[in-house]
Write a protein that holds these residues in place. Structure first.
Motif, PDB file in Angstrom:
ATOM      1  N   GLY A   1       0.798  -1.211   0.000  1.00  0.00           N
ATOM      2  CA  GLY A   1       0.000   0.000   0.000  1.00  0.00           C
ATOM      3  C   GLY A   1       0.838   1.273   0.000  1.00  0.00           C
ATOM      4  N   ARG A   2       0.170   2.403  -0.203  1.00  0.00           N
ATOM      5  CA  ARG A   2       0.808   3.709  -0.166  1.00  0.00           C
ATOM      6  C   ARG A   2       0.980   4.166   1.283  1.00  0.00           C
ATOM      7  N   LEU A   3       1.761   5.210   1.462  1.00  0.00           N
ATOM      8  CA  LEU A   3       1.966   5.764   2.799  1.00  0.00           C
ATOM      9  C   LEU A   3       0.951   6.844   3.123  1.00  0.00           C
ATOM     10  N   ASP A   4       0.628   7.670   2.118  1.00  0.00           N
ATOM     11  CA  ASP A   4      -0.402   8.703   2.270  1.00  0.00           C
ATOM     12  C   ASP A   4      -0.266   9.472   3.581  1.00  0.00           C
ATOM     13  N   GLY A   5       0.827  10.217   3.683  1.00  0.00           N
ATOM     14  CA  GLY A   5       1.047  11.076   4.835  1.00  0.00           C
ATOM     15  C   GLY A   5       1.979  10.505   5.873  1.00  0.00           C
ATOM     16  N   GLY A   6       2.461   9.291   5.689  1.00  0.00           N
ATOM     17  CA  GLY A   6       3.337   8.677   6.672  1.00  0.00           C
ATOM     18  C   GLY A   6       4.750   9.241   6.644  1.00  0.00           C
TER      19      GLY A   6
ATOM     20  N   THR B   1      14.179   7.920  -3.070  1.00  0.00           N
ATOM     21  CA  THR B   1      13.570   8.878  -2.144  1.00  0.00           C
ATOM     22  C   THR B   1      12.506   9.702  -2.857  1.00  0.00           C
ATOM     23  N   GLN B   2      12.813  10.139  -4.059  1.00  0.00           N
ATOM     24  CA  GLN B   2      11.857  10.911  -4.854  1.00  0.00           C
ATOM     25  C   GLN B   2      10.579  10.114  -5.085  1.00  0.00           C
ATOM     26  N   LEU B   3      10.712   8.837  -5.386  1.00  0.00           N
ATOM     27  CA  LEU B   3       9.536   7.997  -5.627  1.00  0.00           C
ATOM     28  C   LEU B   3       8.730   7.779  -4.356  1.00  0.00           C
ATOM     29  N   VAL B   4       9.407   7.682  -3.224  1.00  0.00           N
ATOM     30  CA  VAL B   4       8.698   7.504  -1.958  1.00  0.00           C
ATOM     31  C   VAL B   4       7.800   8.707  -1.690  1.00  0.00           C
ATOM     32  N   VAL B   5       8.250   9.893  -2.064  1.00  0.00           N
ATOM     33  CA  VAL B   5       7.432  11.097  -1.894  1.00  0.00           C
ATOM     34  C   VAL B   5       6.362  11.182  -2.971  1.00  0.00           C
ATOM     35  N   GLU B   6       6.775  11.083  -4.238  1.00  0.00           N
ATOM     36  CA  GLU B   6       5.871  11.383  -5.343  1.00  0.00           C
ATOM     37  C   GLU B   6       4.916  10.242  -5.688  1.00  0.00           C
ATOM     38  N   ARG B   7       5.359   9.006  -5.519  1.00  0.00           N
ATOM     39  CA  ARG B   7       4.534   7.860  -5.914  1.00  0.00           C
ATOM     40  C   ARG B   7       3.865   7.157  -4.745  1.00  0.00           C
TER      41      ARG B   7
ATOM     42  N   SER C   1       7.001  12.943   4.774  1.00  0.00           N
ATOM     43  CA  SER C   1       8.384  13.302   5.056  1.00  0.00           C
ATOM     44  C   SER C   1       9.257  12.068   4.915  1.00  0.00           C
ATOM     45  N   VAL C   2      10.498  12.282   4.470  1.00  0.00           N
ATOM     46  CA  VAL C   2      11.455  11.189   4.324  1.00  0.00           C
ATOM     47  C   VAL C   2      12.804  11.638   4.860  1.00  0.00           C
ATOM     48  N   ASP C   3      13.370  10.831   5.735  1.00  0.00           N
ATOM     49  CA  ASP C   3      14.753  10.980   6.161  1.00  0.00           C
ATOM     50  C   ASP C   3      15.566   9.930   5.422  1.00  0.00           C
ATOM     51  N   ALA C   4      16.622  10.355   4.728  1.00  0.00           N
ATOM     52  CA  ALA C   4      17.420   9.446   3.907  1.00  0.00           C
ATOM     53  C   ALA C   4      18.881   9.538   4.322  1.00  0.00           C
ATOM     54  N   VAL C   5      19.538   8.379   4.405  1.00  0.00           N
ATOM     55  CA  VAL C   5      20.961   8.345   4.769  1.00  0.00           C
ATOM     56  C   VAL C   5      21.744   7.604   3.693  1.00  0.00           C
ATOM     57  N   ASP C   6      22.995   7.982   3.546  1.00  0.00           N
ATOM     58  CA  ASP C   6      23.900   7.253   2.658  1.00  0.00           C
ATOM     59  C   ASP C   6      25.325   7.395   3.203  1.00  0.00           C
ATOM     60  N   PRO C   7      26.137   6.324   3.100  1.00  0.00           N
ATOM     61  CA  PRO C   7      27.504   6.392   3.626  1.00  0.00           C
ATOM     62  C   PRO C   7      28.489   7.085   2.697  1.00  0.00           C
TER      63      PRO C   7
ATOM     64  N   TYR D   1       9.171   5.852  12.897  1.00  0.00           N
ATOM     65  CA  TYR D   1       8.815   5.917  11.480  1.00  0.00           C
ATOM     66  C   TYR D   1       7.644   4.990  11.165  1.00  0.00           C
ATOM     67  N   ASP D   2       6.846   5.443  10.204  1.00  0.00           N
ATOM     68  CA  ASP D   2       5.744   4.627   9.700  1.00  0.00           C
ATOM     69  C   ASP D   2       6.214   3.619   8.655  1.00  0.00           C
ATOM     70  N   ALA D   3       7.347   3.907   8.007  1.00  0.00           N
ATOM     71  CA  ALA D   3       7.843   3.018   6.959  1.00  0.00           C
ATOM     72  C   ALA D   3       9.350   3.175   6.826  1.00  0.00           C
TER      73      ALA D   3
END
Length: 208
Positions: free
Chosen positions: A33-38, A51-57, A62-68, A108-110
């Motif tokens: 399912g979608r997050l719809d506000g999560g 990350t872009q897809l998590v927001v737009e699709r 909100s999204v917190d993203a990490v990378d080493p 986090y919700d997801a």
């Protein structure tokens, strides 16, 4: 383990982005399912397309993203400038989301893993951290590369990955279950058993 130059080129190209958008995210949405506000966290965000897809699709608020890799953090921030009000990209380790993001237990919700955990030598601890930051009922969306793919001569010759204690699909799913991340029927393999895709839900002890 950071990707080598060849793998960085392989994952940062239009073909890989098309696979994420038209196959992986569609299946993840179908299964979980979608997050719809999560509120979401992504481990190993790379150049930020996932990350872009998590927001737009998927509709995350909100999204917190990490990378080493600091270079990927710069690329992701550039890609996600128009989402700067809802996305935070930081240099950090998937094994320490508290240190990188200040992530508290159940915050986090997801959580999203677009083929990152197989790069982590201590991959079980990465799953521990995912389980820790998910709220009860939260979802872990994952796409992973299994030991079957990593054992292929092409993978071994072209890409750099940890060589020991890699996981088959069943082993990955079993480790999720041990951490209270329930998959049930919400998973599938593709390209034989080389790749694994699915959604696990954090057990909610208060649910009847």
């Amino acid at each position: 383990m950071l990707m080598n130059a060849l793998e960085s080129a392989a994952v940062n190209n239009p073909a890989r982005r098309a696979l994420q958008r038209f196959y992986e995210v569609r299946w993840l949405t179908r299964l979980g399912g979608r997050l719809d506000g999560g509120r979401a966290v992504e481990i190993g965000c790379g150049s930020g397309y996932g990350t872009q897809l998590v927001v737009e699709r998927m509709g995350a608020s909100s999204v917190d993203a990490v990378d080493p890799d600091p270079r990927m953090v710069v690329r992701a921030r550039r890609r996600l400038r128009r989402h700067a009000n809802v996305v935070r990209v930081v240099h950090g380790d998937a094994l320490d989301l508290a240190g990188a993001l200040g992530a508290e237990d159940g915050s986090y919700d997801a959580a999203f893993d677009f083929a990152v955990v197989h790069h982590i030598e201590d991959w079980r601890s990465a799953l521990d951290e995912v389980a820790r930051v998910l709220r009860p009922g939260g979802r872990f969306y994952f796409v992973e590369v299994t030991s079957a793919a990593l054992a292929r001569p092409t993978y071994r010759r072209l890409f750099d990955h940890p060589e020991h204690d890699r996981f088959a699909a069943g082993q990955f799913l079993a480790e999720l279950s041990r951490r209270g991340l329930e998959v049930g029927p919400r998973w599938k393999t593709f390209v034989g058993s080389d790749y694994l895709l699915g959604v696990a839900r954090r057990a909610d002890p208060t649910a009847e």
